[in-house]
Scaffold this motif. Structure first.
Motif, PDB file in Angstrom:
ATOM      1  N   THR A  16       0.807  -1.299   0.109  1.00 41.12           N
ATOM      2  CA  THR A  16       0.078   0.041   0.123  1.00 41.12           C
ATOM      3  C   THR A  16       0.789   1.303  -0.076  1.00 41.12           C
ATOM      4  O   THR A  16       0.710   2.185  -0.685  1.00 41.12           O
ATOM      5  N   ARG A  17       1.949   1.297   0.940  1.00 42.55           N
ATOM      6  CA  ARG A  17       2.696   2.426   0.890  1.00 42.55           C
ATOM      7  C   ARG A  17       3.486   2.706  -0.448  1.00 42.55           C
ATOM      8  O   ARG A  17       3.641   3.853  -0.807  1.00 42.55           O
ATOM      9  N   GLN A  18       3.960   1.645  -1.031  1.00 44.93           N
ATOM     10  CA  GLN A  18       4.738   1.488  -2.450  1.00 44.93           C
ATOM     11  C   GLN A  18       3.786   2.283  -3.250  1.00 44.93           C
ATOM     12  O   GLN A  18       4.253   3.111  -4.338  1.00 44.93           O
ATOM     13  N   LYS A  19       2.480   1.689  -3.349  1.00 44.22           N
ATOM     14  CA  LYS A  19       1.535   2.199  -4.473  1.00 44.22           C
ATOM     15  C   LYS A  19       1.469   3.919  -4.244  1.00 44.22           C
ATOM     16  O   LYS A  19       1.280   4.551  -5.002  1.00 44.22           O
ATOM     17  N   GLN A  20       1.233   4.042  -2.956  1.00 47.20           N
ATOM     18  CA  GLN A  20       1.101   5.530  -2.536  1.00 47.20           C
ATOM     19  C   GLN A  20       2.221   6.399  -3.097  1.00 47.20           C
ATOM     20  O   GLN A  20       2.099   7.520  -3.638  1.00 47.20           O
ATOM     21  N   MET A  21       3.314   6.002  -3.019  1.00 49.87           N
ATOM     22  CA  MET A  21       4.568   6.632  -3.559  1.00 49.87           C
ATOM     23  C   MET A  21       4.656   6.811  -5.122  1.00 49.87           C
ATOM     24  O   MET A  21       5.028   7.794  -5.516  1.00 49.87           O
ATOM     25  N   LEU A  22       4.266   5.777  -5.566  1.00 48.53           N
ATOM     26  CA  LEU A  22       3.955   5.820  -6.945  1.00 48.53           C
ATOM     27  C   LEU A  22       3.156   6.832  -7.671  1.00 48.53           C
ATOM     28  O   LEU A  22       3.434   7.682  -8.493  1.00 48.53           O
ATOM     29  N   THR A  23       1.820   6.783  -6.711  1.00 50.39           N
ATOM     30  CA  THR A  23       0.810   7.507  -7.284  1.00 50.39           C
ATOM     31  C   THR A  23       1.299   9.242  -6.896  1.00 50.39           C
ATOM     32  O   THR A  23       1.041  10.066  -7.942  1.00 50.39           O
ATOM     33  N   ALA A  24       2.061   9.401  -5.771  1.00 48.49           N
ATOM     34  CA  ALA A  24       2.567  10.739  -5.568  1.00 48.49           C
ATOM     35  C   ALA A  24       3.657  11.189  -6.200  1.00 48.49           C
ATOM     36  O   ALA A  24       3.688  12.304  -6.760  1.00 48.49           O
ATOM     37  N   ALA A  25       4.148  10.402  -7.217  1.00 51.22           N
ATOM     38  CA  ALA A  25       5.202  10.766  -8.220  1.00 51.22           C
ATOM     39  C   ALA A  25       4.535  10.895  -9.603  1.00 51.22           C
ATOM     40  O   ALA A  25       5.103  11.300 -10.389  1.00 51.22           O
ATOM     41  N   GLY A  26       3.148  10.829  -9.544  1.00 55.45           N
ATOM     42  CA  GLY A  26       2.401  10.998 -10.761  1.00 55.45           C
ATOM     43  C   GLY A  26       2.096   9.873 -11.650  1.00 55.45           C
ATOM     44  O   GLY A  26       1.633   9.868 -12.655  1.00 55.45           O
ATOM     45  N   HIS A  27       2.346   8.757 -11.350  1.00 58.56           N
ATOM     46  CA  HIS A  27       2.442   7.360 -12.073  1.00 58.56           C
ATOM     47  C   HIS A  27       1.092   6.617 -11.780  1.00 58.56           C
ATOM     48  O   HIS A  27       0.290   7.010 -10.868  1.00 58.56           O
ATOM     49  N   GLN A  28       0.309   6.171 -12.920  1.00 62.67           N
ATOM     50  CA  GLN A  28      -0.757   5.693 -12.918  1.00 62.67           C
ATOM     51  C   GLN A  28      -0.600   3.982 -12.342  1.00 62.67           C
ATOM     52  O   GLN A  28       0.162   3.391 -12.894  1.00 62.67           O
ATOM     53  N   VAL A  29      -0.952   3.686 -11.379  1.00 61.55           N
ATOM     54  CA  VAL A  29      -0.812   2.345 -10.633  1.00 61.55           C
ATOM     55  C   VAL A  29      -2.169   1.521 -10.967  1.00 61.55           C
ATOM     56  O   VAL A  29      -3.220   1.693 -10.537  1.00 61.55           O
ATOM     57  N   ILE A  30      -1.730   0.358 -11.562  1.00 66.14           N
ATOM     58  CA  ILE A  30      -2.820  -0.930 -12.103  1.00 66.14           C
ATOM     59  C   ILE A  30      -2.446  -1.780 -11.113  1.00 66.14           C
ATOM     60  O   ILE A  30      -1.652  -2.531 -11.445  1.00 66.14           O
ATOM     61  N   ALA A  31      -3.291  -1.827 -10.030  1.00 61.56           N
ATOM     62  CA  ALA A  31      -2.983  -3.096  -9.107  1.00 61.56           C
ATOM     63  C   ALA A  31      -3.486  -4.293  -9.531  1.00 61.56           C
ATOM     64  O   ALA A  31      -4.552  -4.351 -10.100  1.00 61.56           O
ATOM     65  N   ARG A  32      -2.876  -5.498  -9.312  1.00 64.01           N
ATOM     66  CA  ARG A  32      -3.171  -6.811  -9.470  1.00 64.01           C
ATOM     67  C   ARG A  32      -2.818  -7.727  -8.303  1.00 64.01           C
ATOM     68  O   ARG A  32      -1.943  -7.300  -7.938  1.00 64.01           O
ATOM     69  N   ASN A  33      -3.891  -8.817  -8.170  1.00 62.29           N
ATOM     70  CA  ASN A  33      -3.454  -9.430  -7.231  1.00 62.29           C
ATOM     71  C   ASN A  33      -2.268 -10.484  -7.524  1.00 62.29           C
ATOM     72  O   ASN A  33      -2.748 -11.417  -8.383  1.00 62.29           O
ATOM     73  N   LEU A  34      -1.184 -10.633  -7.105  1.00 69.32           N
ATOM     74  CA  LEU A  34      -0.060 -11.343  -7.100  1.00 69.32           C
ATOM     75  C   LEU A  34      -0.358 -12.795  -6.912  1.00 69.32           C
ATOM     76  O   LEU A  34       0.041 -13.682  -7.766  1.00 69.32           O
TER      77      LEU A  34
END
Length: 145
Positions: A16-34
């Motif tokens: 969750t923290r990693q996705k927040q960091m990516l989003t804060a940097a302006g990236h579009q995150v498409i999450a998938r269940n590993l």
């Protein structure tokens, strides 16, 4: 900014923290269940690049943590077979941007790869929670599922 396909273990605090960091940097995150992704050996292998086999593993996975599995004693073929059976063994997150795939979230490497707005001093690779594995496709770089 980049579109990041982000394979995570849902509920993992650090994912969750990693996705927040990516989003804060302006990236579009498409999450998938590993854990539910129907992995194929060749696709999974592509995320590890030239990293040594022992670095492919999630050291928080029960089998590794309790000593039933030693990542330093596993061949590439054995590692992939085990990971296909038990996706909790896979180092996470797995991320894909275009044709480039990586495993893990080394903040400095991610920053040099696609950019982050901040780098935290905390370890964001080890998920402090664990749960039972779920059942588990390979995303073509050309097509989105």
């Amino acid at each position: 900014m980049a579109t990041v396909y982000f394979y995570e273990k849902p509920g993992c605090i650090n994912n969750t923290r990693q996705k927040q960091m990516l989003t804060a940097a302006g990236h579009q995150v498409i999450a998938r269940n590993l854990l539910t992704e129907p992995w194929q050996k060749e696709c999974l292998r592509a995320f590890f690049g030239s990293e040594p086999v022992h670095q492919w593993f999630n050291y928080s996975a029960p089998a590794v943590k309790n000593g039933a599995l030693d990542p330093n004693q596993i061949s590439e073929e054995q590692a992939l077979a085990l990971m296909l059976k038990d996706p909790l063994l896979i180092r996470r997150p797995l991320m894909q941007v275009g044709d480039v795939r990586v495993a893990g979230f080394d903040q400095h490497k991610v920053h040099h790869w696609i950019g982050l707005t901040e780098i935290l001093g905390a370890d964001l690779e080890s998920c402090p929670r664990s749960s039972e594995p779920e059942p588990h496709a390979c995303l073509s770089s050309a097509t989105e599922k």
